[in-house]
Design a protein around this motif. Structure first.
Motif, PDB file in Angstrom:
ATOM      1  N   PRO F  31       9.158   8.370  -8.796  1.00 55.79           N
ATOM      2  CA  PRO F  31       8.520   8.254 -10.102  1.00 55.79           C
ATOM      3  C   PRO F  31       6.993   8.432 -10.013  1.00 55.79           C
ATOM      4  O   PRO F  31       6.362   7.980  -9.060  1.00 55.79           O
ATOM      5  CB  PRO F  31       8.870   6.832 -10.548  1.00 55.79           C
ATOM      6  CG  PRO F  31      10.150   6.523  -9.817  1.00 55.79           C
ATOM      7  CD  PRO F  31      10.005   7.201  -8.477  1.00 55.79           C
ATOM      8  N   VAL F  32       6.435   9.109 -11.004  1.00 59.82           N
ATOM      9  CA  VAL F  32       4.978   9.302 -11.075  1.00 59.82           C
ATOM     10  C   VAL F  32       4.377   8.120 -11.806  1.00 59.82           C
ATOM     11  O   VAL F  32       4.620   7.928 -12.995  1.00 59.82           O
ATOM     12  CB  VAL F  32       4.626  10.600 -11.830  1.00 59.82           C
ATOM     13  CG1 VAL F  32       3.110  10.763 -11.901  1.00 59.82           C
ATOM     14  CG2 VAL F  32       5.274  11.797 -11.151  1.00 59.82           C
ATOM     15  N   ALA F  33       3.595   7.351 -11.098  1.00 61.91           N
ATOM     16  CA  ALA F  33       2.983   6.190 -11.734  1.00 61.91           C
ATOM     17  C   ALA F  33       1.779   6.613 -12.575  1.00 61.91           C
ATOM     18  O   ALA F  33       1.660   6.236 -13.734  1.00 61.91           O
ATOM     19  CB  ALA F  33       2.569   5.167 -10.675  1.00 61.91           C
ATOM     20  N   ARG F  34       0.886   7.390 -11.990  1.00 56.39           N
ATOM     21  CA  ARG F  34      -0.310   7.807 -12.735  1.00 56.39           C
ATOM     22  C   ARG F  34      -0.690   9.220 -12.314  1.00 56.39           C
ATOM     23  O   ARG F  34      -0.461   9.631 -11.172  1.00 56.39           O
ATOM     24  CB  ARG F  34      -1.499   6.870 -12.434  1.00 56.39           C
ATOM     25  CG  ARG F  34      -1.250   5.449 -12.865  1.00 56.39           C
ATOM     26  CD  ARG F  34      -2.548   4.639 -12.923  1.00 56.39           C
ATOM     27  NE  ARG F  34      -3.113   4.357 -11.604  1.00 56.39           N
ATOM     28  CZ  ARG F  34      -2.737   3.345 -10.843  1.00 56.39           C
ATOM     29  NH1 ARG F  34      -1.798   2.521 -11.244  1.00 56.39           N
ATOM     30  NH2 ARG F  34      -3.299   3.146  -9.677  1.00 56.39           N
ATOM     31  N   THR F  41      -0.487   9.378  -8.353  1.00 57.00           N
ATOM     32  CA  THR F  41       0.019   8.220  -7.601  1.00 57.00           C
ATOM     33  C   THR F  41       1.518   8.131  -7.824  1.00 57.00           C
ATOM     34  O   THR F  41       2.004   8.258  -8.943  1.00 57.00           O
ATOM     35  CB  THR F  41      -0.666   6.900  -8.022  1.00 57.00           C
ATOM     36  OG1 THR F  41      -0.145   6.466  -9.273  1.00 57.00           O
ATOM     37  CG2 THR F  41      -2.176   7.060  -8.126  1.00 57.00           C
TER      38      THR F  41
END
Lengths: 133, 133, 133, 133, 133, 133, 133, 133
Positions: F31-34, F41
């Motif tokens: 998953p792409v956090a930011r 991230t």
């Protein structure tokens, strides 16, 4: 070692299932897992209490010994939350919250409730959690 | 939600503390946490059972309802280990292990033991663990 | 990684099993798991200590090194609860609670007890929990 | 209740720290947490073992009683992994793996190792995990 | 979801294994799991860092981007304990502890260390733990 | 001890952020956090990997030593699930899954992937989980 | 019992996936697990929310009943962190944080957000955590 | 990261509270936490679902998109237990259990139920648990 996977279960008499449901579910806030004609099963603070219909249970003045049950909380905040619930919802109290065995290692706070069938429930919090057993 | 931090506690009568100690400690294998003149506290599968000395407890034929207690195991292996212990140590059995409510969602295996004061202990294992409550 | 599933076990000599039971069970509050003619097994703060009957154990002035055992607590409150128990129940102290290695990363509080067979027990709490190993 | 937060710690003698490091670190695979001139601290299966330099430790034929220590594994696979390590790395065995108390509730597999200072280490796995204490 | 069962592992160059051991083990306090001729494996705050001998690693002024590694602590106390260790043991600091992105959701405290091979280690603590990813 | 509360974080170069996102997010399923202009991230198997835009990163034939990173899985099923993902989604493989150090205690299965910037990722599963460090 | 292993999943309409991504990912900080042409899957505070493209969703004034969703935090600090995020990032608020059912056992703080498709999100923190259900 | 401490909560319409109670409590086996005149709160597989009385909810043919909810089980056994419950208790099925996205990483088994107000509930189990989000 107590784990989160097993459950203690306790079966107790109830003279009237609606009264029992009122006390354990409406007042104490225990979710009702199942209801049959002759019993109610409750999620009692994570364990299971089953109220079996027993209308013939004799009416006598309840005594704390030798038979009662309840939860010993690890955290004081949980005991205090229960105490607040008891006061707000006016749950029948048999013995008000008090300190017991003060100054000893076994020192704990205790509160005793009384259900409609006169079963007694004791909730405790020990200063030293090793004394929970 | 049941957690590993709180403990259920149950107080029951014992006609004789040595007999109670023999049953719960020597036979069932529950560690003895404390022993006083009038009671024994036990680590009963992670929860607390207290046997209070009550020599006057009447001797009657025990009935399973409305009053009994025990553990509902999450894992079948734990139930089977208890069953093996009961057989090897010849723990008094009130009702042999059997399947109950077969073919329903509530299907479970149950075993009922009898302590020296005729308190009944039921141990259970549900096929569907959601039925533990 | 230490887990809650395995247990450390330690076997130590006891000149007299009743004395050992008094110290570990009555005073330190460790539940007695099993008792045989020649040993007692204890739930020692979640691990197992076994006292083996060894009446011939020589009586000598105990030294802290190279042999002692105990628990390093993660939480200061658990250390303080033990300290309170030791004071209230007058558990024999070999070395009073004191700060060690002050000002270093290894700084910790330590308390040494002495059992009736002169085994020494050290309980510790580190300021920086990474130093527990 | 054993938790993952506290640690058991045991101090034992070592006639030679390099030999001890070889046995516990190189052979048994315990990470070395710290090394000082007079001791080594080890992460022993999640607990702490400290080997204190004690060159004067007398050389005698080791006996299993009354003094030994080790780990009781909850899972059989962990015991088997240790057994495999002992065989591959030729760790000195004092008593080969064997079944003990067969047919009783206390039935368990046990393996005893011998460190260079003749301290004995017992590793166990119980058929019924309630017997770990 | 990060669990306690898997481990992140990171391999980095070390110009000299003794220097690396001094920095990671003696100074940072990471237990040494294994040491071979060409590498050291470390229990780095619960994950694995492996220092591979790479004497030819060029000596250049280290830059924080794009390559560095470290731990983001969930609890401020763990960050503070590391900070105290760094000060007491005079661990080489590349960038002193400072607040970053103050007033934003991503606000965090950061500290950057420098190992003997000029690898940079960043330790962080976020005000809002949801920003750890 | 690795816990579920802290996170390892690793910053690595990415020649192109879209390519990096394709590899880590679309292919590996992190998953792409930011996402910012200069970095992404990622929740990399529960830890944090940050890809920093570094278009000038030289293109060279990648070598496994001394620099790579990845996850050591505790359960074989997790390794196998990753292997299946790599095959189905045709993730670029640097070194196919193979057994390493067979017959020793350190025996493990290893798989090495290659990201678009030629960073190498090694995923491992040890037969004996104590060797994860 | 809620565990960390299962996940609640909720599918909701989104008039526009970019708008949805802006709200849930950029503003609320939920990692994007997957993005397809017709939906986005999000790690919503540890559970899964899927925004399905539904451009025809009628634009009406949102009402809190009977349909909304969100998280009930066990810890007040987590609620406060979310509140801080909402203020800093100017997340659209439908109903500002306020105390509800004050003086009763069900007393809780509640905050209602509004996503670009007018789905309402309620975040709560109860004074007594037993009321979370 | 999903934890066992927070709870997802979802509010949905119910045309009739008794019908809702029959479906969620009697059939699906969700304990009833609270019941008010206008709503029922349920312990829905460890999270909270609240059925709000909304008699005016239009009767339309339900569609799976864009709105439904449910649980993604980590363990296949939990999915199978639910399936067995659905069959034995004849819970209304909207879409029978079937494999979806076979041969891809996102492969999962899915079952869709239909409550008396035509809310759709989807229960899932992924072959690769990383796809739960």
């Amino acid at each position: 070692m107590r784990t989160g996977r097993d459950a203690f279960h306790l079966a107790i008499p109830a003279r009237d299932l609606d009264e029992a449901a009122h006390f354990y579910w409406r007042q104490l806030g225990c979710p009702v897992a199942r209801r049959y004609e002759d019993r109610i099963t409750l999620d009692f603070f994570g364990d299971q209490v089953v109220c079996h219909l027993a209308p013939e249970t004799p009416v006598t003045e309840p005594r704390l010994y030798p038979r009662h049950f309840g939860i010993t909380f690890r955290e004081r905040a949980d005991f205090d939350n229960l105490l607040r619930l008891v006061e707000i919802r006016k749950v029948p109290v048999f013995q008000a919250a008090r300190l017991r065995f003060e100054g000893t290692v076994e020192e704990h706070t205790t509160l005793v409730l009384r259900d409609p069938t006169d079963n007694l429930l004791e909730f405790k919090h020990y200063r030293d959690p090793r004394m929970m057993y």
